[in-house]
Design an enzyme around this catalytic site. Structure first.
Site, PDB file in Angstrom:
ATOM      1  CG  HIS A 111      -3.922   0.976   6.217  1.00  0.00           C
ATOM      2  ND1 HIS A 111      -3.427  -0.306   6.111  1.00  0.00           N
ATOM      3  CD2 HIS A 111      -3.728   1.350   7.498  1.00  0.00           C
ATOM      4  CE1 HIS A 111      -2.953  -0.693   7.288  1.00  0.00           C
ATOM      5  NE2 HIS A 111      -3.115   0.302   8.148  1.00  0.00           N
ATOM      6  CD  GLU A 162      -8.033   1.320   4.096  1.00  0.00           C
ATOM      7  OE1 GLU A 162      -7.451   0.855   3.098  1.00  0.00           O
ATOM      8  OE2 GLU A 162      -7.945   0.836   5.234  1.00  0.00           O
ATOM      9  CD  GLU A 203      -2.848  -1.399   2.277  1.00  0.00           C
ATOM     10  OE1 GLU A 203      -2.952  -0.453   3.097  1.00  0.00           O
ATOM     11  OE2 GLU A 203      -3.495  -2.452   2.380  1.00  0.00           O
TER      12      GLU A 203
END
Length: 342
Positions: free
Chosen positions: A128, A190, A32
């Site tokens: 993330h 995220e 990631e």
């Protein structure tokens, strides 16, 4: 809140401890890449500041969480690092053949924690990426952590080019399993969509700006500014749904339906199309209530048996907050010390 002659007065302000130590972590999943490259960039910037011998009142610890997985550009080497931070996994015996990530989780817990301990860093922001079309999300274990929720509101007010949501996983501190749970406060940032093993400049930039706003908020909070209360829409995860599977081979037999793909956080009603089988049949959502899907068709969740997750949305009122005074901090320390003695 009450207003007098154009001035806002705070009738109830929650006083919270200062946040002198913040950790920004990237590469918890080694493929990631936004977090990997952003933490590397922040480390370079930190080196320049140190060379200039400039004073930084806020201690920001930059961490590359899973260096071996980063080197191989894989999510993990032996097991998912971001599932290794439960109380049991951090405190149980370690066998000689322990997976690399179990050993690494102990190292990170020693650096950033220990989890649940007063010595832990004040805030962990773990970076993330997702392949799902989720925009920028905070994922946290609390829907009443006023620090995380105020940071989220600050980012919402400061960022208008990327959709933002606050996701709540209703899990106890002991059972919370991700790296961000090691700090006194913590959340995962995220951002997607971005394929794993790829860095896209727009996603990287959204993450960079998000982290800058987060650190700015902490500095402003520590300076004594009052942040007024308000509300946050919270998406509480209710359940995961797996792909339809062959009963013998356990191979999946359908993909996410085209009407659902890329529609994260768009309400899914009972009997709406959900999957399309490989023979062309439409399978419908059989739930009892409309819910909000997210992590739709996330690449990394095929191995976990998750096609998408479903959440219930509600509005949470959050109070006005400010940093504790020196006297309040001392009183808290004395109270904690007396509790320890008991």
């Amino acid at each position: 809140l009450s207003e007098t002659k154009g001035e806002t007065k705070y009738t109830c302000v929650v006083c919270l401890p200062r946040l002198p130590r913040v950790a920004v972590c990237g590469g918890t999943h080694g493929n990631e890449l936004s977090g990997v490259y952003l933490v590397r960039e922040l480390l370079k910037a930190e080196k320049k500041v140190m060379e200039k011998e400039e004073e930084e009142p806020l201690s920001v610890l930059m961490v590359l969480s899973n260096p071996r997985a980063m080197q191989q550009c894989r999510r993990y080497v032996d097991t998912d690092l971001n599932r290794c931070f439960t109380h049991a996994k951090l405190n149980g015996p370690i066998p000689d053949d322990a997976p690399y990530e179990i050993i690494r989780s102990r190292e990170l817990n020693a650096t950033l924690g220990p989890k649940g301990n007063p010595e832990a860093v004040d805030l962990v922001c773990d970076l993330h990426n997702t392949t799902a079309n989720m925009g920028l999300c905070f994922i946290a274990y609390s829907d009443c952590d006023w620090i995380c929720m105020h940071i989220f509101r600050h980012l919402q007010a400061s960022t208008n080019n990327v959709p933002m949501r606050y996701i709540h996983f209703d899990v106890s501190n002991k059972e919370s399993y991700s790296l961000d749970s090691v700090g006194k406060h913590g959340f995962a940032m995220e951002i997607g969509p971005q394929p794993h093993g790829v860095v896209r400049s727009n996603i990287y930039t959204a993450m960079k700006v998000g982290v800058q706003h987060m650190l700015d908020w902490v500095r402003i909070f520590n300076s004594g500014t009052i942040f007024e209360g308000g509300c946050v829409d919270v998406f509480t995860m209710i359940k995961h749904i797996d792909y339809p599977r062959d009963s013998e081979t356990r191979n999946i037999t359908a993909a996410i339906h085209p009407q659902v793909q890329d529609r994260d956080f768009c309400l899914l009603h009972p009997e709406d199309p959900l999957f399309q089988t490989f023979s062309g049949e439409t399978l419908r959502y059989k739930g009892n209530e409309p819910l909000y899907p997210f992590f739709i068709n996330e690449c990394a969740y095929y191995e976990k048996g998750i096609a998408l997750s479903l959440a219930r949305k509600r509005r949470v009122m959050i109070p006005a907050i400010r940093v504790q005074t020196e006297q309040q901090q001392q009183a808290n320390k004395q109270e904690f010390a007396s509790e320890e003695e008991e």
